[in-house]
Design a protein around this motif. Structure first.
Motif, short mmCIF file in Angstrom:
data_model
loop_
_atom_site.label_atom_id
_atom_site.label_comp_id
_atom_site.label_asym_id
_atom_site.label_seq_id
_atom_site.Cartn_x
_atom_site.Cartn_y
_atom_site.Cartn_z
N UNK A 105 6.72 -34.36 -20.52
CA UNK A 105 7.71 -35.43 -20.32
C UNK A 105 9.12 -34.91 -20.57
N UNK A 106 9.25 -33.92 -21.46
CA UNK A 106 10.56 -33.31 -21.72
C UNK A 106 11.05 -32.54 -20.49
N UNK A 107 10.12 -31.88 -19.80
CA UNK A 107 10.50 -31.15 -18.60
C UNK A 107 10.89 -32.13 -17.49
N UNK A 108 10.21 -33.27 -17.43
CA UNK A 108 10.57 -34.31 -16.45
C UNK A 108 12.00 -34.76 -16.69
N UNK A 109 12.35 -34.99 -17.97
CA UNK A 109 13.71 -35.41 -18.30
C UNK A 109 14.72 -34.31 -17.96
N UNK A 110 14.33 -33.07 -18.17
CA UNK A 110 15.24 -31.95 -17.94
C UNK A 110 15.53 -31.75 -16.46
N UNK A 111 14.47 -31.77 -15.63
CA UNK A 111 14.65 -31.45 -14.22
C UNK A 111 14.97 -32.68 -13.37
N UNK A 112 14.71 -33.86 -13.92
CA UNK A 112 15.08 -35.12 -13.25
C UNK A 112 14.58 -35.19 -11.81
N UNK A 234 15.76 -42.18 -7.57
CA UNK A 234 16.83 -42.02 -8.56
C UNK A 234 16.30 -41.89 -10.00
N UNK A 235 14.99 -41.72 -10.12
CA UNK A 235 14.40 -41.40 -11.43
C UNK A 235 14.39 -42.59 -12.38
N UNK A 236 14.49 -43.81 -11.82
CA UNK A 236 14.51 -44.99 -12.69
C UNK A 236 13.15 -45.70 -12.74
N UNK A 237 12.23 -45.36 -11.81
CA UNK A 237 10.90 -45.97 -11.81
C UNK A 237 9.82 -44.90 -11.70
N UNK A 238 8.79 -45.03 -12.55
CA UNK A 238 7.63 -44.15 -12.49
C UNK A 238 6.41 -45.02 -12.14
#
Length: 704
Positions: A105-112, A234-238
């Motif tokens: 999840x940290x990599x998801x936040x990093x690479x967006x 836009x990375x606001x919904x999963x």
């Protein structure tokens, strides 16, 4: 992506099957899947390398990258996220949020990058869909958007409700095509609740949709899909979907969802150049491609995996490697599914492929047509966090080992290799003990080089804490011309910005200094040596001053205390004597060397050790044990915080205390923690540590 054992490889197998790329699904336990084909992956029954898998579904081509679940192999995440347009994260319904989920999840936040979540293994007896959803919301917050939920879990799982279509999708017990039927009455309220929540989340992604939602109180299916796609992009919904990869239930619906809601290559942010300019995917542009992976196969050599960023790549095309300015011809082009390669004539922008037998091109390099001077930013592989020394069991293999390590680094740049002249060891650094054990397996089994791991030595440094004076006369008479040189010097600590010396006082003795020349040397091992020529009246001729410096440098390369490099010292040579016949360069080199050695020992000498900044992410229930362990490692805690269900400890730790820390941390936390480390500074060792190191060095000298 997902925790090891979440079903990534089986998902890839099902997607290949649904796309018609294979006519029978393989099985991880049977060791016959397309993406896990390396011998070590088959032995360990888990992915270690990233695999490119390509299939077509409903007139769309989908490129899949199946990556490793263990964080020791996070190089696959960094390379894959650089070229992928979205991520499909699998969650094990039995275990919910696992350590791999949290780490990734940290990599998801990093690479967006856009993310779709798939809750897998819903057919398992202990599957808990609601628990998994709760865990995802704790991890990702209100970004989690439930699109599907199961009618039941466990052995009877064959159906789930899709709240976009507001239908139940019903499968046979062994998967295949789904039948769309009305939602059972006893699940209608839950479906309505999830749909309303999804509509509200979708409406928030677009002002016009929000206005329509306020006016009409709902959204049409078309508007819902539009808002959902915007939120994904836009990375606001999963979005959360349901699947059983073991039974191939829900896989085809996930593939439909990817086509409908995930962005195509032209819709995502472009690749960044070294100059931080964005280059969007453009099939009409000049040809450029980025190599994100290089592997080496016996009998073939280097295989380069790439993404076409602009234009079209064709077989036989001539390109320039803009990293090293060499010419390359694309002699062969392939699409791939694991180890299986299919020859093709061209690839368009946004697509991914493979080529072989490039002469001077590899991972992290850009190829383009000669008229297109572009170089894409390289993959930012993570800093190493586990180090060990390695040696051959047979000294005759030393040269072969060097060649093998170079090849291994070509495939995996997150492994660092240092041939340390200082430590007289080959130091290997990687992401963890498992990572380096896999590397050793390749050396032993693929390259047939017997090796062993040893405790890595520490690159200590030596320095001084106060001024000291010494003089030394080198005199040797052997018949004929002899040797004579006498040097008087003062050594003192180097302090950034301090003025040049003028006067020193040692007891009743006062030494006045007049600086005639200054040499500042940035030392290759860190720190500085400032060398002052303070000779007045010609007591030492200028031609001998470089020889004195050479003698000093020799002793700085093998410090007087423990043989470690010395650093951050100022030396003032202020007097001496010569002989008209016997003085020569070697005499003054030896006189300078020994005068420096004596002065150093009287200048409050101290041993310095490398200090690393360490960040540890640990579950709260393991916090006490991890803190206790860090205290035994002489850690200095800089701060603590909480993030995503972890307690985050920031601290400074001596490198000498970090040996095998990854193994200890895994043991303390059952593999649920992670850490990173990077070099910070050199600092003085405590007196008891210095005494121990001096004794060890003295004992070693006695043995020799």
């Amino acid at each position: 992506m997902g925790n090891s054992g979440s079903g990534k490889t089986t998902m890839a197998e099902c997607m290949l099957f649904e796309g018609g790329a294979i006519n029978r699904r393989g099985d991880v336990n049977a060791k016959n899947t397309v993406s896990d084909f390396n011998e070590i992956e088959l032995q360990n029954q888990c992915s270690i390398f990233s695999s490119l898998i390509q299939t077509e579904f409903k007139d769309h081509k989908i490129n899949l990258l199946d990556i490793a679940g263990f964080d020791d192999f996070n190089n696959t995440i960094f390379s894959s996220f650089t070229v992928a347009d979205a991520a499909l994260m699998l969650i094990n319904a039995q275990n919910g949020i696992e350590v791999g989920t949290q780490i990734q999840s940290r990599y998801i936040d990093r690479f967006k990058k856009p993310v779709v979540l798939a809750i897998n293994q819903l057919e398992a007896e202990k599957a808990n869909f609601e628990g998994a959803i709760e865990g995802l919301k704790n991890l990702f917050g209100n970004k989690v958007a439930v699109v599907q939920f199961p009618v039941s879990t466990g052995a009877g799982f064959t159906s789930f409700i899709d709240v976009i279509k507001m239908k139940m999708l019903k499968y046979a017990a062994d998967g295949g095509k789904y039948e769309m039927v009305d939602i059972p009455a006893d699940h209608a309220d839950q479906a309505e609740e999830y749909r309303n929540a999804l509509i509200e989340s979708a409406a928030e992604t677009d002002e016009k949709l929000m206005e329509k939602f306020f006016e009409e109180g709902t959204l049409s299916e078309a508007d819902l899909i539009k808002g959902l796609k915007a939120g994904v992009l836009n990375h606001s919904l999963y979005p959360v979907l349901c699947v059983s990869t073991k039974r191939n239930i829900g896989v085809n619906r996930i593939m439909e969802f990817i086509i409908e809601n995930c962005p195509n290559p032209a819709e995502v942010p472009g690749m960044m150049t070294k100059e931080d300019n964005e280059v969007k995917i453009d099939p009409k542009g000049q040809t450029s491609l980025f190599i994100y992976k290089t592997s080496i196969e016996q009998h073939i050599g280097e295989i380069n995996y790439f993404k076409v960023v602009t234009g079209t790549v064709s077989e036989g095309q001539d390109l320039i490697n803009n990293f090293n300015q060499t010419k390359e011809r694309i002699n062969q082009l392939f699409t791939v599914a694991g180890k299986n390669r299919t020859k093709i004539e061209k690839l368009n922008a946004g697509d991914m492929g493979v080529t072989v037998k490039l002469k001077n091109s590899k991972l992290n390099q850009t190829l383009a047509v000669p008229s297109y001077d572009i170089e894409f930013k390289q993959i930012p592989f993570p800093e190493p966090r586990h180090r060990t020394a390695i040696k051959c069991l047979n000294e005759a293999d030393d040269e072969k080992l060097g060649e093998a390590l170079n090849r291994i680094r070509t495939e995996d740049p997150s492994i660092m290799v240092e041939y340390s002249k200082e430590l007289r060891q080959i130091i290997i650094s990687g992401q963890g003990e498992y990572h380096l054990n896999i590397m050793k397996w390749h050396l032993d089994n693929i390259y047939k080089i017997g090796t062993e791991f040893l405790a890595p030595k520490i690159p200590y440094r030596e320095t001084i804490t106060k001024p000291a004076q010494a003089d030394y006369r080198h005199k040797k008479q052997t018949g004929g011309a002899g040797q004579f040189g006498e040097v008087h010097m003062v050594v003192e600590p180097y302090i950034e910005g301090a003025p040049a010396p003028v006067k020193f006082k040692f007891g009743s003795k006062e030494i006045n200094i007049s600086v005639r020349g200054t040499d500042v040397h940035e030392l290759p091992w860190g720190g500085k040596l400032v060398y002052y020529n303070c000779i007045v009246g010609g007591s030492i001729e200028a031609r001998f001053m470089p020889a004195i410096l050479k003698g000093i440098m020799e002793k700085m390369e093998e410090g007087p205390l423990t043989g470690s490099y010395a650093r951050d010292i100022r030396v003032s040579v202020y007097d001496g004597k010569m002989h008209p016949v016997d003085s020569n360069e070697i005499s003054f080199r030896l006189a300078g060397r020994n005068a420096f050695k004596e002065a150093f020992r009287n200048a409050g000498p101290k041993i310095l050790e490398p200090i690393y900044e360490v960040e540890v992410w640990v579950p709260s229930d393991n916090m006490g044990d991890v803190m206790s362990d860090l205290q035994t490692r002489r850690a200095m805690v800089l701060g603590m915080s909480s993030e995503k269900g972890f307690e985050v400890i920031k601290c400074k730790v001596p490198l000498a205390e970090m040996n095998k820390y990854s193994t200890t941390l895994n043991s303390i936390t059952s593999g649920r923690a992670m850490y990173s480390m990077k070099f910070l500074e050199y600092a003085q060792v405590p007196p008891d540590v210095q005494e121990k190191l001096l004794k060890e060095y003295a004992d070693k000298e006695d043995e020799e």
